[in-house]
Design a protein around this motif. Structure first.
Motif, PDB file in Angstrom:
ATOM      1  N   UNK A  60       1.082  -1.318   0.042  1.00  0.00           N
ATOM      2  CA  UNK A  60      -0.076  -0.066   0.203  1.00  0.00           C
ATOM      3  C   UNK A  60       0.778   1.334  -0.008  1.00  0.00           C
ATOM      4  N   UNK A  61       2.026   1.237   0.366  1.00  0.00           N
ATOM      5  CA  UNK A  61       2.842   1.699   1.114  1.00  0.00           C
ATOM      6  C   UNK A  61       3.554   2.414  -0.367  1.00  0.00           C
ATOM      7  N   UNK A  62       3.524   1.699  -1.740  1.00  0.00           N
ATOM      8  CA  UNK A  62       4.556   1.380  -2.494  1.00  0.00           C
ATOM      9  C   UNK A  62       3.476   1.816  -3.962  1.00  0.00           C
ATOM     10  N   UNK A  63       2.209   2.197  -4.410  1.00  0.00           N
ATOM     11  CA  UNK A  63       1.460   2.366  -4.418  1.00  0.00           C
ATOM     12  C   UNK A  63       1.128   4.014  -5.521  1.00  0.00           C
ATOM     13  N   UNK A  64       1.317   4.166  -4.850  1.00  0.00           N
ATOM     14  CA  UNK A  64       1.561   6.179  -5.398  1.00  0.00           C
ATOM     15  C   UNK A  64       3.228   5.885  -5.659  1.00  0.00           C
ATOM     16  N   UNK A  65       3.816   5.878  -5.023  1.00  0.00           N
ATOM     17  CA  UNK A  65       5.762   5.557  -5.808  1.00  0.00           C
ATOM     18  C   UNK A  65       5.768   5.638  -7.548  1.00  0.00           C
ATOM     19  N   UNK A 117      -0.408  -6.845  -1.596  1.00  0.00           N
ATOM     20  CA  UNK A 117       1.043  -7.498  -1.096  1.00  0.00           C
ATOM     21  C   UNK A 117       0.793  -7.180   0.646  1.00  0.00           C
ATOM     22  N   UNK A 118       1.674  -7.826   1.122  1.00  0.00           N
ATOM     23  CA  UNK A 118       2.130  -7.936   2.655  1.00  0.00           C
ATOM     24  C   UNK A 118       2.210  -6.903   3.090  1.00  0.00           C
ATOM     25  N   UNK A 119       2.384  -6.057   4.456  1.00  0.00           N
ATOM     26  CA  UNK A 119       3.364  -5.498   5.263  1.00  0.00           C
ATOM     27  C   UNK A 119       4.544  -5.357   5.028  1.00  0.00           C
ATOM     28  N   UNK A 120       4.849  -6.532   5.030  1.00  0.00           N
ATOM     29  CA  UNK A 120       6.265  -7.646   6.175  1.00  0.00           C
ATOM     30  C   UNK A 120       6.629  -8.001   4.637  1.00  0.00           C
ATOM     31  N   UNK A 121       6.155  -7.651   3.370  1.00  0.00           N
ATOM     32  CA  UNK A 121       6.952  -7.665   1.781  1.00  0.00           C
ATOM     33  C   UNK A 121       7.904  -6.649   1.972  1.00  0.00           C
ATOM     34  N   UNK A 122       8.875  -7.430   1.641  1.00  0.00           N
ATOM     35  CA  UNK A 122       9.974  -6.277   1.295  1.00  0.00           C
ATOM     36  C   UNK A 122      10.062  -5.237  -0.068  1.00  0.00           C
ATOM     37  N   UNK A 123       9.721  -5.143  -0.067  1.00  0.00           N
ATOM     38  CA  UNK A 123       9.440  -4.597  -1.530  1.00  0.00           C
ATOM     39  C   UNK A 123       9.118  -4.907  -2.370  1.00  0.00           C
ATOM     40  N   UNK A 172      -1.187 -15.486 -16.611  1.00  0.00           N
ATOM     41  CA  UNK A 172       0.384 -15.346 -16.631  1.00  0.00           C
ATOM     42  C   UNK A 172       0.997 -14.499 -15.055  1.00  0.00           C
ATOM     43  N   UNK A 173       1.114 -14.673 -14.338  1.00  0.00           N
ATOM     44  CA  UNK A 173       2.102 -13.821 -12.915  1.00  0.00           C
ATOM     45  C   UNK A 173       3.307 -13.816 -13.000  1.00  0.00           C
ATOM     46  N   UNK A 174       4.421 -12.751 -12.700  1.00  0.00           N
ATOM     47  CA  UNK A 174       5.639 -12.675 -12.631  1.00  0.00           C
ATOM     48  C   UNK A 174       6.245 -11.725 -11.095  1.00  0.00           C
ATOM     49  N   UNK A 175       6.494 -12.490 -10.555  1.00  0.00           N
ATOM     50  CA  UNK A 175       7.024 -12.120  -8.978  1.00  0.00           C
ATOM     51  C   UNK A 175       8.258 -11.703  -8.996  1.00  0.00           C
ATOM     52  N   UNK A 176       7.721 -10.124  -8.896  1.00  0.00           N
ATOM     53  CA  UNK A 176       9.465  -9.547  -9.089  1.00  0.00           C
ATOM     54  C   UNK A 176       9.279  -8.364  -7.122  1.00  0.00           C
ATOM     55  N   UNK A 177       8.989  -9.319  -6.250  1.00  0.00           N
ATOM     56  CA  UNK A 177       8.942  -9.224  -5.644  1.00  0.00           C
ATOM     57  C   UNK A 177      10.571  -8.609  -4.805  1.00  0.00           C
ATOM     58  N   UNK A 178      10.903  -8.091  -3.576  1.00  0.00           N
ATOM     59  CA  UNK A 178      12.634  -8.711  -2.991  1.00  0.00           C
ATOM     60  C   UNK A 178      13.194  -9.579  -3.134  1.00  0.00           C
ATOM     61  N   UNK A 179      11.750 -10.344  -1.874  1.00  0.00           N
ATOM     62  CA  UNK A 179      12.477 -11.677  -1.261  1.00  0.00           C
ATOM     63  C   UNK A 179      12.292 -12.033  -2.591  1.00  0.00           C
TER      64      UNK A 179
END
Length: 226
Positions: A140-145, A173-179, A190-197
């Motif tokens: 939620x904190x990254x949506x605007x960025x 995404x969960x707030x526990x996600x690093x980004x 079709x799904x592409x996981x581009x989380x930092x983890x």
């Protein structure tokens, strides 16, 4: 002309005969004793020799058993030490990636660096998916960025492919996600996981051999190399 012997003469003759017989018996007994001693010595030597051979055979067998036991013990100790080294190395590598995982949480705190990373991940994801419409699910904190980066990312995609695309950003995404974020297309098919983890996990899988080589050098027990 012979004459009859009186009692004394008879007794004397009998004594002589008894003495002769006794002497003969003594000599015969001596011969038997000597022969028995010889046969005993021969049999004793034979038994001693056979027992000596048996002892040599048993000793050789015992020595071979000891050598085999020593080799097994040495091999077990060597394998145990090798496994301990491997365990220690794997623990060291795991600690390394755990430390890297901890550092991920600090990455998004550097706004300038994090924005550049998000833009690169957006462009990369668009090029991989290569779809007309893409959904981006982020913290939620990254949506605007991310929304602020869409124009630049879409332009880079079009400059590369000559195609337009639409991108919709939402939280999820969960707030526990690093980004980072997850990109989907065709209603989630079709799904592409581009989380930092996930990026770190991919890096771990791809770079692990090189990291292991850099930290510990070549594997001395490895016979074949690609």
């Amino acid at each position: 002309m012979s004459h009859a012997m009186n009692d004394d003469e008879v007794i004397t003759e009998l004594k002589k005969m008894v003495a002769f017989i006794r002497q003969e018996a003594v000599e015969k007994a001596r011969e038997i004793q000597v022969k028995a001693d010889e046969e005993f010595a021969i049999e004793k030597a034979k038994i001693v020799r056979q027992e000596g051979m048996n002892l040599d055979s048993q000793y050789e067998k015992k020595m071979k058993q000891v050598e085999v036991s020593q080799r097994i013990t040495k091999s077990n100790q060597s394998n145990k030490a090798r496994l301990q080294v491997l365990k220690s190395r794997e623990e060291h590598l795991q600690n390394l990636f755990t430390s890297a995982q901890d550092q991920l949480t600090k990455l998004s705190s550097n706004e300038k660096t994090y924005k550049k990373l998000l833009c690169k991940l957006l462009v990369e994801g668009l090029l991989i998916l290569h779809e007309n419409a893409v959904e981006v699910e982020a913290r939620s904190g990254d949506v605007q960025t991310i929304q602020g980066l869409l124009d630049d990312a879409i332009k880079q995609y079009k400059d590369t492919t000559g195609r337009d695309t639409r991108v919709h950003v939402s939280d999820g995404l969960s707030k526990d996600c690093a980004g980072g974020f997850v990109m989907t297309a065709k209603n989630g098919k079709i799904r592409l996981d581009n989380t930092l983890e996930q990026r770190l996990k991919l890096l771990e899988e791809q770079m692990l051999p090189e990291i292991r080589f850099a930290l510990f050098g070549p594997n001395k027990h490895r016979k074949f190399f690609t």
